[in-house]
Every structure is written in structure tokens, then in C-alpha cells.
Design a protein around this motif. Structure first.
Motif, mmCIF file in Angstrom:
data_model
loop_
_atom_site.group_PDB
_atom_site.id
_atom_site.type_symbol
_atom_site.label_atom_id
_atom_site.label_comp_id
_atom_site.label_asym_id
_atom_site.label_seq_id
_atom_site.Cartn_x
_atom_site.Cartn_y
_atom_site.Cartn_z
ATOM 1 N N ARG A 22 14.013 29.730 19.304
ATOM 2 C CA ARG A 22 13.480 29.426 20.639
ATOM 3 C C ARG A 22 14.153 28.164 21.177
ATOM 4 O O ARG A 22 14.756 27.401 20.418
ATOM 5 C CB ARG A 22 11.959 29.248 20.551
ATOM 6 N N LYS A 23 14.024 27.952 22.499
ATOM 7 C CA LYS A 23 14.684 26.784 23.104
ATOM 8 C C LYS A 23 13.933 25.491 22.856
ATOM 9 O O LYS A 23 14.530 24.444 22.670
ATOM 10 C CB LYS A 23 14.765 26.966 24.630
ATOM 11 N N GLY A 24 12.594 25.584 22.924
ATOM 12 C CA GLY A 24 11.795 24.359 22.906
ATOM 13 C C GLY A 24 11.418 23.906 21.510
ATOM 14 O O GLY A 24 10.787 22.866 21.341
ATOM 15 N N TYR A 29 13.154 33.191 17.132
ATOM 16 C CA TYR A 29 12.904 33.793 18.448
ATOM 17 C C TYR A 29 11.838 34.893 18.394
ATOM 18 O O TYR A 29 11.050 35.076 19.322
ATOM 19 C CB TYR A 29 14.209 34.361 19.049
ATOM 20 N N GLU A 87 16.955 41.281 32.910
ATOM 21 C CA GLU A 87 17.675 40.535 33.963
ATOM 22 C C GLU A 87 19.164 40.815 33.879
ATOM 23 O O GLU A 87 19.686 41.075 32.794
ATOM 24 C CB GLU A 87 17.486 39.016 33.749
ATOM 25 N N TRP A 93 21.038 31.448 37.564
ATOM 26 C CA TRP A 93 19.636 31.264 37.162
ATOM 27 C C TRP A 93 18.708 31.523 38.348
ATOM 28 O O TRP A 93 17.755 32.291 38.247
ATOM 29 C CB TRP A 93 19.450 29.830 36.622
ATOM 30 N N ARG A 96 18.541 35.177 39.363
ATOM 31 C CA ARG A 96 17.818 36.007 38.380
ATOM 32 C C ARG A 96 16.317 35.789 38.486
ATOM 33 O O ARG A 96 15.537 36.738 38.482
ATOM 34 C CB ARG A 96 18.279 35.668 36.953
ATOM 35 N N LYS A 97 15.912 34.528 38.584
ATOM 36 C CA LYS A 97 14.469 34.224 38.616
ATOM 37 C C LYS A 97 13.852 34.694 39.932
ATOM 38 O O LYS A 97 12.756 35.226 39.974
ATOM 39 C CB LYS A 97 14.200 32.730 38.389
ATOM 40 N N LYS A 115 5.285 41.711 31.621
ATOM 41 C CA LYS A 115 5.831 40.477 32.223
ATOM 42 C C LYS A 115 4.785 39.352 32.180
ATOM 43 O O LYS A 115 5.106 38.190 31.929
ATOM 44 C CB LYS A 115 6.269 40.765 33.667
ATOM 45 N N LYS A 119 5.209 35.870 30.285
ATOM 46 C CA LYS A 119 5.101 34.567 30.961
ATOM 47 C C LYS A 119 4.004 33.719 30.329
ATOM 48 O O LYS A 119 4.155 32.510 30.181
ATOM 49 C CB LYS A 119 4.817 34.795 32.455
ATOM 50 N N ASN A 122 5.424 32.256 27.179
ATOM 51 C CA ASN A 122 6.425 31.221 27.483
ATOM 52 C C ASN A 122 5.767 29.946 27.998
ATOM 53 O O ASN A 122 6.110 28.841 27.574
ATOM 54 C CB ASN A 122 7.439 31.747 28.509
ATOM 55 N N MET A 126 5.550 26.311 26.142
ATOM 56 C CA MET A 126 6.065 25.109 26.830
ATOM 57 C C MET A 126 5.025 23.991 26.812
ATOM 58 O O MET A 126 5.371 22.816 26.626
ATOM 59 C CB MET A 126 6.437 25.449 28.281
ATOM 60 N N PHE A 143 16.057 23.816 29.561
ATOM 61 C CA PHE A 143 15.836 24.895 30.534
ATOM 62 C C PHE A 143 16.852 24.812 31.670
ATOM 63 O O PHE A 143 17.020 23.752 32.278
ATOM 64 C CB PHE A 143 14.386 24.845 31.051
ATOM 65 N N ASN A 144 17.525 25.941 31.934
ATOM 66 C CA ASN A 144 18.647 25.955 32.870
ATOM 67 C C ASN A 144 18.255 25.567 34.291
ATOM 68 O O ASN A 144 19.103 25.132 35.059
ATOM 69 C CB ASN A 144 19.325 27.327 32.852
HETATM 70 N N1 G4P Z 1 9.354 28.843 27.788
HETATM 71 C C1 G4P Z 1 10.261 29.072 26.827
HETATM 72 N N2 G4P Z 1 11.213 30.004 27.061
HETATM 73 C C2 G4P Z 1 12.121 30.221 26.083
HETATM 74 C C3 G4P Z 1 12.112 29.498 24.875
HETATM 75 N N3 G4P Z 1 13.125 29.930 24.115
HETATM 76 C C4 G4P Z 1 13.750 30.893 24.813
HETATM 77 N N4 G4P Z 1 13.152 31.087 25.985
HETATM 78 C C5 G4P Z 1 13.570 32.082 26.994
HETATM 79 O O1 G4P Z 1 14.328 31.352 27.947
HETATM 80 C C6 G4P Z 1 13.919 31.665 29.286
HETATM 81 C C7 G4P Z 1 13.619 30.405 30.024
HETATM 82 O O2 G4P Z 1 14.739 29.575 29.978
HETATM 83 P P1 G4P Z 1 15.574 29.249 31.280
HETATM 84 O O3 G4P Z 1 16.649 28.303 30.859
HETATM 85 O O4 G4P Z 1 14.651 28.829 32.371
HETATM 86 O O5 G4P Z 1 16.182 30.660 31.755
HETATM 87 P P2 G4P Z 1 17.393 31.534 31.199
HETATM 88 O O6 G4P Z 1 17.471 31.365 29.693
HETATM 89 O O7 G4P Z 1 17.005 32.926 31.609
HETATM 90 O O8 G4P Z 1 18.624 31.030 31.910
HETATM 91 C C8 G4P Z 1 12.678 32.524 29.164
HETATM 92 O O9 G4P Z 1 12.999 33.777 29.719
HETATM 93 P P3 G4P Z 1 12.603 34.152 31.171
HETATM 94 O O10 G4P Z 1 13.154 35.487 31.449
HETATM 95 O O11 G4P Z 1 12.945 33.025 32.083
HETATM 96 O O12 G4P Z 1 11.105 34.305 31.122
HETATM 97 P P4 G4P Z 1 10.064 33.899 32.188
HETATM 98 O O13 G4P Z 1 10.727 33.227 33.358
HETATM 99 O O14 G4P Z 1 9.462 35.174 32.558
HETATM 100 O O15 G4P Z 1 9.163 32.984 31.411
HETATM 101 C C9 G4P Z 1 12.386 32.662 27.683
HETATM 102 O O16 G4P Z 1 12.108 33.971 27.241
HETATM 103 C C10 G4P Z 1 11.103 28.489 24.662
HETATM 104 O O17 G4P Z 1 11.042 27.821 23.648
HETATM 105 N N5 G4P Z 1 10.198 28.330 25.673
#
Ligand code: G4P
Length: 189
Positions: A22-24, A29, A87, A93, A96-97, A115, A119, A122, A126, A143-144
Motif C-alpha cells: 500500500r502507499k500509506g 496491497y 481506470e 490523475w 481519471r478521478k 466503489k 472508497k 481507502n 488514510m 498521493f499523486n
Molecule cells: N488511500 C489509499 N490508497 C492507496 C493506498 N495504497 C494504494 N492506494 C491506491 O492508490 C489510489 C490513490 O492514490 P492516488 O495517488 O490519489 O491515485 P493514483 O494511484 O490512481 O494515481 C487509490 O485508488 P483510487 O482509484 O484513487 O481509489 P479511490 O479514489 O476510489 O479511493 C488506492 O486504491 C493507501 O495506502 N491508501
């Protein structure tokens, strides 16, 4: 109730997301699709919706997976939901959003439910990760969209989803996005 198809989808998610984190946090994942499946099950979703929740990110994020393979292995109903939620990663970014928010009004009720569970997990992770992070800036840098755009897009998505899902899910989504904004304010004060 035991479902062989749900178990098969868990196995595919585990293998397909192997090695991804995961990112955070350093969490694997696959915690994310498994948590979505738990939320969906708690809200009484049928098996094909739970399978779609487990598989919703494999086309976008995992080599060797496309919608045709999902259909061949899990059937058209599951593949259709995954396709609705996938997406186009070649777009920016913002695009897509924005497209994701606009699609909510016309997507199937099953796709809107997945969805919403997506959300909700996610946003909830966060809240946890922001509260634990060394600094809010370090957290948002994953986060992008950065802090402001991520928070405002999250609010828009939650408001688009709320009328399309049950009251419980809508309430949880709104409470969680509010909590995220308030923890961010506290951490920056
Ligand atoms: N919140 C969160 N997201 C993570 C994490 N690790 C991976 N992700 C994924 O990354 C996306 C959010 O990161 P961003 O940087 O905003 O967007 P991106 O990857 O699509 O460019 C989320 O998808 P998404 O399609 O943007 O989902 P959503 O907008 O429906 O939540 C989520 O599934 C984490 O630790 N926390």
C-alpha cells in the motif's frame, strides 16, 4: 456460507497482488481487496459482487490480467463490474478521478456498491496512516493529487456515491471523509 468462487477470487487476488504494498503503509496491497470483500459481505452483497470487490484492481495493477480473463475465469457479471471500475491509466490523475466521479451516476448499482466499499477502505486507511505518520506532508506526498486535490476529489466522490448506495454505507463514507479532513487540520495546527 462457504463459496468456492469467493475463495478462488481470494486466491487470485493474493497471487496477482503478490509483492505489492500500500502507499500509506508497508501493508501488503491485498489487505485492501480483502477488506473490501469484508465490507461488502457485511452489507449483504451477493457472491458475484464480493468477487468483483476482490478482483477490482487486478486489471489496472497486475500483469497478465485483463477483463477477458476475468470473464473467462469468473463470468460476465463479475467481469462487467470490474470493467466499470477500471481506470484508464494513460490519462492524468485529474482526468481519471474526474471521470470516476462522473461515471458514478450511470454505473450499475453493483459497481457503485463496490466503489463505495473501495472508497470507504481507502479513506479509513488514510485516517489511520495520517494519524500515525511522522508529518502530514510526508503522508500526502504518497498521493499523486497532493493534499488539497485528494481531499476535494474524495468529498466529490463520496457525494456522488451517497445517493447510489444504502444509508449505512453513505453515512460511513461521509463520516470518514470528515474525519480525514479533521485529522489533517489537527496534525497541521
Ligand atoms: N488511500 C489509499 N490508497 C492507496 C493506498 N495504497 C494504494 N492506494 C491506491 O492508490 C489510489 C490513490 O492514490 P492516488 O495517488 O490519489 O491515485 P493514483 O494511484 O490512481 O494515481 C487509490 O485508488 P483510487 O482509484 O484513487 O481509489 P479511490 O479514489 O476510489 O479511493 C488506492 O486504491 C493507501 O495506502 N491508501
Amino acid at each position: 456460507m462457504y463459496s468456492e468462487d469467493v475463495e478462488r477470487a481470494i486466491r487470485v487476488a493474493l497471487h496477482a497482488h503478490d509483492g505489492q504494498t500500500r502507499k500509506g503503509s508497508a501493508d501488503p496491497y491485498v489487505v485492501h481487496p480483502i477488506h473490501i470483500a469484508l465490507v461488502l459481505t457485511r452489507h449483504g452483497a451477493p457472491d458475484h459482487v464480493v468477487q468483483a470487490g476482490l478482483l477490482h484492481d487486478v486489471v489496472e495493477d497486475c500483469d497478465g490480467w485483463d477483463v477477458e480473463r476475468i470473464e473467462a475465469e469468473f463470468g460476465a457479471e463479475v467481469a462487467e463490474i470490474v470493467a466499470e471500475l477500471t481506470e484508464d491509466k494513460t490519462r492524468s490523475w485529474e482526468e481519471r478521478k474526474r471521470a470516476g466521479i462522473e461515471k458514478v451516476a450511470t454505473m450499475s448499482a453493483d459497481a457503485a456498491t463496490v466503489k463505495a466499499a473501495d472508497k470507504l477502505h481507502n479513506l479509513s486507511s488514510m485516517v489511520r496512516d495520517l494519524a500515525r505518520s511522522e508529518s502530514p506532508d510526508a503522508f500526502w506526498s504518497h498521493f499523486n493529487g497532493g493534499r488539497d486535490r485528494t481531499l476535494s476529489m474524495a468529498r466529490e466522490l463520496v457525494e456522488a456515491l451517497a445517493p447510489r448506495v444504502g444509508e449505512d454505507l453513505a453515512r460511513s463514507l461521509r463520516a470518514t471523509v470528515d474525519m480525514l479532513a479533521s485529522i489533517d487540520r489537527e496534525r497541521r495546527a
